[in-house]
Design a protein around this motif. Sequence first.
Motif, mmCIF file in Angstrom:
data_model
loop_
_atom_site.group_PDB
_atom_site.id
_atom_site.type_symbol
_atom_site.label_atom_id
_atom_site.label_comp_id
_atom_site.label_asym_id
_atom_site.label_seq_id
_atom_site.Cartn_x
_atom_site.Cartn_y
_atom_site.Cartn_z
ATOM 1 N N GLU A 167 0.824 -1.200 0.000
ATOM 2 C CA GLU A 167 0.000 0.000 0.000
ATOM 3 C C GLU A 167 0.865 1.260 0.000
ATOM 4 N N VAL A 168 1.910 1.269 0.821
ATOM 5 C CA VAL A 168 2.806 2.424 0.876
ATOM 6 C C VAL A 168 3.524 2.607 -0.457
ATOM 7 N N VAL A 169 4.040 1.531 -1.015
ATOM 8 C CA VAL A 169 4.775 1.607 -2.282
ATOM 9 C C VAL A 169 3.856 2.075 -3.413
ATOM 10 N N SER A 170 2.600 1.654 -3.376
ATOM 11 C CA SER A 170 1.660 2.043 -4.439
ATOM 12 C C SER A 170 1.388 3.538 -4.444
ATOM 13 N N ARG A 171 1.586 4.201 -3.291
ATOM 14 C CA ARG A 171 1.328 5.644 -3.205
ATOM 15 C C ARG A 171 2.505 6.481 -3.689
ATOM 16 N N ILE A 172 3.691 5.891 -3.773
ATOM 17 C CA ILE A 172 4.893 6.665 -4.088
ATOM 18 C C ILE A 172 4.797 7.412 -5.420
ATOM 19 N N PRO A 173 4.320 6.781 -6.512
ATOM 20 C CA PRO A 173 4.295 7.514 -7.800
ATOM 21 C C PRO A 173 3.395 8.744 -7.810
ATOM 22 N N ARG A 174 2.440 8.828 -6.891
ATOM 23 C CA ARG A 174 1.493 9.944 -6.884
ATOM 24 C C ARG A 174 1.614 10.800 -5.619
ATOM 25 N N THR A 175 2.747 10.657 -4.928
ATOM 26 C CA THR A 175 2.954 11.392 -3.680
ATOM 27 C C THR A 175 4.291 12.111 -3.724
ATOM 28 N N ASP A 176 4.294 13.364 -3.291
ATOM 29 C CA ASP A 176 5.555 14.093 -3.168
ATOM 30 C C ASP A 176 6.317 13.549 -1.973
ATOM 31 N N GLY A 177 7.530 13.087 -2.215
ATOM 32 C CA GLY A 177 8.283 12.422 -1.158
ATOM 33 C C GLY A 177 8.598 13.315 0.016
ATOM 34 N N LEU A 178 8.895 14.586 -0.230
ATOM 35 C CA LEU A 178 9.294 15.482 0.853
ATOM 36 C C LEU A 178 8.128 15.834 1.760
ATOM 37 N N THR A 179 7.005 16.231 1.186
ATOM 38 C CA THR A 179 5.873 16.726 1.970
ATOM 39 C C THR A 179 4.812 15.667 2.243
ATOM 40 N N GLN A 180 4.827 14.574 1.484
ATOM 41 C CA GLN A 180 3.829 13.512 1.577
ATOM 42 C C GLN A 180 2.421 13.998 1.242
ATOM 43 N N VAL A 181 2.316 15.051 0.456
ATOM 44 C CA VAL A 181 1.029 15.417 -0.139
ATOM 45 C C VAL A 181 1.042 14.914 -1.579
ATOM 46 N N PRO A 182 -0.101 14.841 -2.243
ATOM 47 C CA PRO A 182 -0.116 14.391 -3.640
ATOM 48 C C PRO A 182 0.801 15.238 -4.521
ATOM 49 N N ASN A 183 1.268 14.619 -5.623
ATOM 50 C CA ASN A 183 2.170 15.324 -6.536
ATOM 51 C C ASN A 183 1.433 15.760 -7.796
ATOM 52 N N ARG A 184 2.197 16.224 -8.777
ATOM 53 C CA ARG A 184 1.598 16.747 -10.008
ATOM 54 C C ARG A 184 0.827 15.667 -10.765
ATOM 55 N N THR A 185 1.340 14.462 -10.783
ATOM 56 C CA THR A 185 0.638 13.371 -11.466
ATOM 57 C C THR A 185 -0.751 13.164 -10.884
ATOM 58 N N ALA A 186 -0.838 13.126 -9.553
ATOM 59 C CA ALA A 186 -2.129 12.926 -8.891
ATOM 60 C C ALA A 186 -3.081 14.079 -9.179
ATOM 61 N N LEU A 187 -2.547 15.300 -9.185
ATOM 62 C CA LEU A 187 -3.391 16.465 -9.480
ATOM 63 C C LEU A 187 -3.944 16.394 -10.891
ATOM 64 N N ASP A 188 -3.092 16.119 -11.877
ATOM 65 C CA ASP A 188 -3.549 16.059 -13.269
ATOM 66 C C ASP A 188 -4.621 14.993 -13.453
ATOM 67 N N GLU A 189 -4.422 13.844 -12.821
ATOM 68 C CA GLU A 189 -5.409 12.762 -12.956
ATOM 69 C C GLU A 189 -6.761 13.170 -12.383
ATOM 70 N N LEU A 190 -6.747 13.860 -11.236
ATOM 71 C CA LEU A 190 -8.015 14.267 -10.623
ATOM 72 C C LEU A 190 -8.697 15.351 -11.444
ATOM 73 N N ILE A 191 -7.928 16.302 -11.951
ATOM 74 C CA ILE A 191 -8.501 17.354 -12.802
ATOM 75 C C ILE A 191 -9.191 16.730 -14.016
ATOM 76 N N MET A 192 -8.521 15.795 -14.664
ATOM 77 C CA MET A 192 -9.092 15.150 -15.847
ATOM 78 C C MET A 192 -10.342 14.349 -15.489
ATOM 79 N N ALA A 193 -10.297 13.616 -14.369
ATOM 80 C CA ALA A 193 -11.447 12.799 -13.972
ATOM 81 C C ALA A 193 -12.667 13.671 -13.700
ATOM 82 N N ARG A 194 -12.467 14.797 -13.010
ATOM 83 C CA ARG A 194 -13.592 15.672 -12.707
ATOM 84 C C ARG A 194 -14.093 16.379 -13.965
ATOM 85 N N ASN A 195 -13.181 16.673 -14.884
ATOM 86 C CA ASN A 195 -13.605 17.298 -16.131
ATOM 87 C C ASN A 195 -14.477 16.349 -16.943
#
Length: 306
Positions: free
Chosen positions: A147-175
Amino acid sequence: MSRNRETEELSETVETASGDLGMSLGSLVVTSSGSLPEAAEGMRICLVEIHGDNLERRIELGDGEYTIGRVESNRVVVRNASVSRHHARLEPTTTGYEVIDLDSTNGTHVNEVRVTRCPLQHEDLLVVGNTAFRYLASANLDAAVAEVVSRIPRTDGLTQVPNRTALDELIMARNILGNDQCVILLEIEDYDALETRYKALAMDRVVSLLASQLKQRIRRSDFLARIGRRQFAILLEHAEDLSARRKSDSLRRHVSLSTFRYHDAQIPVSLRAAVVVLPAALGGDVVGVVDRAATQLARGTAAPGA
């Protein structure tokens, strides 16, 4: 398990104007409040590196003490200049492990708090220098690690908030769902100059603290992401331009009135902002609009968000 935290030396703090949302990050002694419960039967423990030079590295714990540091004599070696030769020690307890800082130069942090000694709990964020680990203690450890490893590609390592990839995916999904959206873009002003003066590790701490502040001051339905070294984005669903600009102004004002300290240095932090309106009619270009606005903000050419 509850924790009593006693402040000994406030060497890293964020103080806010209101006083009730301040975040103390001094050298703390963290102790348990009473006797510790028995460890769960069958529980296994490990560290997973989630920010650093060895992403996804899994370090099994359970065989006595472990020291963490830069030199090979440590059981957990972190070859990074921000880590001391012998930085911290993990000592076994009846419920798992506690971490003890070994008078390191850059400190040991648990869940964004600088500590001298602290019992660790499942999912705690352990940071030494600028390397971050997730501490996991579970009877189903393999699933927890996955579960932790699965979050790494969509999480900013330093702050542990979502990263740009996660943001783009959510923007597209809501659009795709036909939702109108607004994005507040926030950038730390004079970042390069601050980094030159206070050094990279100090600015890493500033960015982490800023992320924590922003999370505290947005709604649960809002989506905070770190989209660049000095930039954050907040996605607001069903928000109007005016309300987004007011929120942007509030956040900028709050940060400008806050005091960021790292060790003995007081670091002035201010934000510039832009608000991007994303009507559903934009279709697949919504991500491109945000890209262009973020680039303009970085160049200082975007219209201010307040």
